[in-house]
Design a protein around this motif. Structure first.
Motif, PDB file in Angstrom:
ATOM      1  N   VAL A 169       0.846  -1.196   0.000  1.00 43.44           N
ATOM      2  CA  VAL A 169       0.000   0.000   0.000  1.00 43.44           C
ATOM      3  C   VAL A 169       0.883   1.249   0.000  1.00 43.44           C
ATOM      4  O   VAL A 169       0.629   2.213  -0.741  1.00 43.44           O
ATOM      5  N   ALA A 170       1.928   1.224   0.814  1.00 45.07           N
ATOM      6  CA  ALA A 170       2.853   2.368   0.870  1.00 45.07           C
ATOM      7  C   ALA A 170       3.566   2.558  -0.466  1.00 45.07           C
ATOM      8  O   ALA A 170       3.714   3.690  -0.946  1.00 45.07           O
ATOM      9  N   VAL A 171       4.007   1.462  -1.081  1.00 44.35           N
ATOM     10  CA  VAL A 171       4.667   1.538  -2.391  1.00 44.35           C
ATOM     11  C   VAL A 171       3.710   2.102  -3.433  1.00 44.35           C
ATOM     12  O   VAL A 171       4.100   2.901  -4.292  1.00 44.35           O
ATOM     13  N   THR A 172       2.449   1.696  -3.359  1.00 43.30           N
ATOM     14  CA  THR A 172       1.442   2.198  -4.291  1.00 43.30           C
ATOM     15  C   THR A 172       1.318   3.717  -4.194  1.00 43.30           C
ATOM     16  O   THR A 172       1.254   4.416  -5.216  1.00 43.30           O
ATOM     17  N   ALA A 173       1.298   4.228  -2.975  1.00 47.40           N
ATOM     18  CA  ALA A 173       1.206   5.682  -2.773  1.00 47.40           C
ATOM     19  C   ALA A 173       2.441   6.384  -3.332  1.00 47.40           C
ATOM     20  O   ALA A 173       2.330   7.435  -3.983  1.00 47.40           O
ATOM     21  N   LEU A 174       3.616   5.809  -3.098  1.00 44.81           N
ATOM     22  CA  LEU A 174       4.858   6.405  -3.602  1.00 44.81           C
ATOM     23  C   LEU A 174       4.894   6.394  -5.124  1.00 44.81           C
ATOM     24  O   LEU A 174       5.302   7.377  -5.754  1.00 44.81           O
ATOM     25  N   PHE A 175       4.459   5.285  -5.724  1.00 46.09           N
ATOM     26  CA  PHE A 175       4.471   5.182  -7.183  1.00 46.09           C
ATOM     27  C   PHE A 175       3.448   6.132  -7.821  1.00 46.09           C
ATOM     28  O   PHE A 175       3.681   6.647  -8.908  1.00 46.09           O
ATOM     29  N   TYR A 176       2.328   6.318  -7.143  1.00 46.94           N
ATOM     30  CA  TYR A 176       1.352   7.285  -7.663  1.00 46.94           C
ATOM     31  C   TYR A 176       1.991   8.663  -7.758  1.00 46.94           C
ATOM     32  O   TYR A 176       1.869   9.359  -8.772  1.00 46.94           O
ATOM     33  N   ASP A 177       2.681   9.067  -6.708  1.00 43.70           N
ATOM     34  CA  ASP A 177       3.326  10.375  -6.691  1.00 43.70           C
ATOM     35  C   ASP A 177       4.460  10.443  -7.706  1.00 43.70           C
ATOM     36  O   ASP A 177       4.669  11.472  -8.351  1.00 43.70           O
ATOM     37  N   LEU A 178       5.177   9.330  -7.868  1.00 45.71           N
ATOM     38  CA  LEU A 178       6.318   9.299  -8.789  1.00 45.71           C
ATOM     39  C   LEU A 178       5.873   9.435 -10.242  1.00 45.71           C
ATOM     40  O   LEU A 178       6.498  10.165 -11.029  1.00 45.71           O
ATOM     41  N   PHE A 179       4.799   8.736 -10.600  1.00 47.06           N
ATOM     42  CA  PHE A 179       4.376   8.707 -12.008  1.00 47.06           C
ATOM     43  C   PHE A 179       3.252   9.689 -12.336  1.00 47.06           C
ATOM     44  O   PHE A 179       2.818   9.754 -13.485  1.00 47.06           O
TER      45      PHE A 179
END
Length: 201
Positions: free
Chosen positions: A34-44
């Motif tokens: 879930v945390a990775v998903t949030a980070l990837f959303y912000d990244l991409f």
């Protein structure tokens, strides 16, 4: 236990800590995803905000399904736990019920893999279009996503399972390793982020 034979009682008590450890590890991994998903959303997000949001949606739904399926994974411990209210069932019935819960957990995992497959496809596309990460990482993620989508047909996924797992580890492992060691091209990421801010999309 009230309803099991001494041999089954000893076997269950030996394996229960490992079983609970596996469950806890799975829940921690889901929370991390879930945390990775949030980070990837912000990244991409600078690449394509709508697709990045859609990818996050599929990932979070997959995580939610996996977390809910964990109830079926822990249910056998309750069924075989020897509660007084379970005395109305025979040992064979309790074993069958425990097996049913584990089967339902497996079906839940199959479903969540489909959502993660779509997530990997979208992330792969975003990487390919990003310009701040190597395109080969995007290609690998797309192939990994296609692999996870084979869980739409569990028999096919079971047959291809060794190859799917290798491809998934290769794609996601390569992406994680690249981000940890090399990172992103900051200048190109900031350029896209600036365009996003200016356009207001």
């Amino acid at each position: 236990m009230y309803l099991t034979t001494p041999r089954l009682q000893r076997t269950t008590s030996w394996h229960q800590p490992l079983f609970r450890l596996g469950l806890a590890t799975g829940l921690i991994a889901t929370a991390c995803y879930v945390a990775v998903t949030a980070l990837f959303y912000d990244l991409f997000k600078p690449v394509n905000r709508s697709l990045s949001l859609l990818a996050a949606f599929f990932s979070l739904v997959g995580c939610a399904i996996l977390a809910f399926a964990s109830l079926f994974r822990i249910a056998p411990l309750v069924v075989l736990g020897g509660g007084q209210y379970l005395s109305v069932f025979k040992v064979e019935q309790l074993r069958a019920l425990a097996s049913l819960f584990l089967e339902l957990y497996g079906q839940g995992v199959n479903i969540c893999f489909v959502f993660f497959g779509v997530y990997c496809l979208l992330i792969g596309y975003l990487i390919f279009r990003s310009a701040f990460l190597p395109r080969i990482l995007g290609v690998l993620m797309v192939f990994a996503g296609l692999g996870w989508l084979t869980f739409l047909s569990p028999p096919l996924a079971h047959y291809l399972s060794p190859y799917i797992q290798v491809l998934g580890v290769l794609a996601e492992g390569s992406l994680m390793l690249w981000l940890l060691v090399m990172g992103v091209n900051v200048a190109k990421w900031e350029e896209k982020a600036k365009v996003l801010r200016v356009s207001g999309v």
